[in-house]
Design an enzyme around this catalytic site. Structure first.
Site, short mmCIF file in Angstrom:
data_model
loop_
_atom_site.label_atom_id
_atom_site.label_comp_id
_atom_site.label_asym_id
_atom_site.label_seq_id
_atom_site.Cartn_x
_atom_site.Cartn_y
_atom_site.Cartn_z
N GLU A 196 0.83 -1.21 0.00
CA GLU A 196 0.00 0.00 0.00
C GLU A 196 0.86 1.26 0.00
OE1 GLU A 196 -4.02 2.01 1.73
OE2 GLU A 196 -3.50 -0.03 2.33
N VAL B 72 2.61 -15.94 -1.33
CA VAL B 72 2.92 -17.22 -1.96
C VAL B 72 4.24 -17.83 -1.50
CG1 VAL B 72 1.52 -16.72 -4.00
CG2 VAL B 72 3.93 -16.10 -4.01
#
Length: 140
Positions: free
Chosen positions: A63, A91
């Site tokens: 962000e 991941v």
């Protein structure tokens, strides 16, 4: 790009003082016509209890770089940016070292910017893939 590359990087790093970005040691390192890159060390400041990079720290990095990247396409004297939605897929885990977040513009509208932020390790292996939507507002 409305602000030249070096000035953009310096502006982002200056704005990070006394903020979460400084606490997490996020540093803006490169910019281009449609991207912005920041790095963050992986250490105990950003670990979750199992000693791994906290997903929330990755989202804060995403962000931060995606919101700052929208500054390249606005006039900061007349407009401001607000993140309105973020999603992340984590991941790969990471215990130590450095991660790099690259924000690339997917959609540049007058009032909405959509960014893809790829967070990778030192070997360019994907750690997290994020999507950020920013709203462009008149400066108050």
């Amino acid at each position: 790009m409305s602000v030249e590359r070096e000035k953009m990087i310096q502006l982002c790093n200056d704005w990070s003082k006394n903020t979460l970005m400084e606490t997490l040691q996020i540093e803006f390192v490169d910019a281009g016509d449609d991207f912005l890159i920041a790095t963050m060390p992986v250490n105990s400041r950003v670990h979750q209890p199992m000693g791994l990079l906290h997903g929330g720290a990755s989202v804060a990095l995403a962000e931060s770089v995606g919101s700052a990247a929208s500054l390249m396409f606005i006039n900061p004297e007349k407009q401001e940016v607000r993140g309105i939605e973020i999603s992340a897929n984590h991941v790969k885990s990471k215990k130590e070292g450095m991660v790099k977040a690259t924000a690339k513009i997917l959609h540049k509208g007058a009032s909405i910017h959509l960014w893809e932020i790829r967070i990778v390790d030192e070997h360019e292996k994907l750690v997290s893939l994020c999507k950020l939507t920013n709203m462009v507002l008149p400066r108050r």
